[in-house]
Scaffold this active site. Sequence first.
Site, PDB file in Angstrom:
ATOM      1  N   HIS A 130       0.828  -1.207   0.000  1.00  0.00           N
ATOM      2  CA  HIS A 130       0.000   0.000   0.000  1.00  0.00           C
ATOM      3  C   HIS A 130       0.860   1.254   0.000  1.00  0.00           C
ATOM      4  O   HIS A 130       0.490   2.266  -0.598  1.00  0.00           O
ATOM      5  CB  HIS A 130      -0.925   0.002   1.226  1.00  0.00           C
ATOM      6  N   THR A 161      -4.281 -23.874   1.624  1.00  0.00           N
ATOM      7  CA  THR A 161      -3.213 -23.832   2.634  1.00  0.00           C
ATOM      8  C   THR A 161      -3.060 -22.381   3.094  1.00  0.00           C
ATOM      9  O   THR A 161      -2.079 -21.713   2.750  1.00  0.00           O
ATOM     10  CB  THR A 161      -1.880 -24.351   2.061  1.00  0.00           C
ATOM     11  N   GLY A 183       5.434   5.934  -4.013  1.00  0.00           N
ATOM     12  CA  GLY A 183       6.683   5.210  -3.907  1.00  0.00           C
ATOM     13  C   GLY A 183       6.897   4.784  -2.471  1.00  0.00           C
ATOM     14  O   GLY A 183       6.106   5.100  -1.579  1.00  0.00           O
ATOM     15  N   ASP A 241      -6.406 -17.855   0.617  1.00  0.00           N
ATOM     16  CA  ASP A 241      -6.076 -19.180   0.081  1.00  0.00           C
ATOM     17  C   ASP A 241      -6.830 -20.209   0.909  1.00  0.00           C
ATOM     18  O   ASP A 241      -6.498 -20.454   2.060  1.00  0.00           O
ATOM     19  CB  ASP A 241      -4.567 -19.412   0.176  1.00  0.00           C
ATOM     20  N   PRO A 252      -5.341  -0.989  -5.498  1.00  0.00           N
ATOM     21  CA  PRO A 252      -6.299  -2.011  -5.930  1.00  0.00           C
ATOM     22  C   PRO A 252      -7.118  -2.553  -4.752  1.00  0.00           C
ATOM     23  O   PRO A 252      -6.565  -2.834  -3.689  1.00  0.00           O
ATOM     24  CB  PRO A 252      -5.405  -3.103  -6.520  1.00  0.00           C
TER      25      PRO A 252
END
Length: 344
Positions: free
Chosen positions: A88, A262, A94, A259, A180
């Site tokens: 983020h 796992t 930058g 996920d 995003p």
Amino acid sequence: MKNCASMTIAIISLLSILFFMSVSASNDRSLRTLPSLLDDATSFEEGLSSSLYHKSCHDVEGVIFRKVMEWVKKDPSLAPSLIRLHFHDCVLRGCDASILLNHSGSERSANVSKSLRGFQVIDDIKAELEKKCPRTVSCADILTTVARDATVLAGGPFWSIPFGRKDGRISLAKEATNVPMGRESVTKLIELFESKGLNVLDLVVLSGAHTIGRSTCESVQHRLHDYKGTKKPDPSINPVYLNYLRKKCRSTSGNVFLDATTPKAFDIHYFRNLKKKMGLLSTDQSLYSDLRTKPFVNALFNESSLFFNQFSVSMVKLANILDAESQDKGEIRINCNSVNYRHV
């Protein structure tokens, strides 16, 4: 189909070459790591150096690693949060630690930043380093190193980090909307990454950080019941996975693992999940439906070593995104939460 298969084979060959280059580099003390071979030398142009703190703050990396290990041992979920915090920071102005500034109207105060965690880890490390070497180590360098160490503690790869980032003095909440949020098109993601000097491979590989961590149910609700106004779920979701998500996310205030296979292991199951239509966020699953990104997913599907090595490369590229103004007019903050003049 033949073209897609050929592209996948070509990408695997390319990644294999990169892997063997990294192995050769690790055996040669005159070469640092794979990232230093592949970067476009912008890190050197900006004055970054892996030896910057060798004399001015001895064992700075050791101090940071021990602190991160202490925190992650108490709360393993902090590892992915710290990696996300670094991302983020870097994709806006930058890597200048502007995400850490805690004032009204800052990036940190933005609605899109409300789920960010790990600030207390940075504060703890900064306090320790200020005792050891006052006004020497920037918050930006600390956050960059913390993301690397969090990756290692989660079972991921290690990479060398060049230091010398300055702490920015500007942080604007309105700019945080450029990060995003999980609903963007692949085209939008590619455009964002390219604007930062990153490429499509970096996009796919860095998305692989979703092999660990959680997301809010709010981020996935639109896929479960009324996708794009159809009153139906997103057809790209595996039906079994859809049922699981509907049960897990009855409330938007809940959390769900990125996920499902796992969730606590830094591995390649993230990419395998995409092939099974088990990507949690729209931006995850779309990597397997878009022809520009799908070949890279296929290339990494069974290649743990390639994923680990390329993740190191892409993370160094991410950490080397520097804003000229932040570097020219930046500082070494005394407290990562505020610019120095507020301490005068």
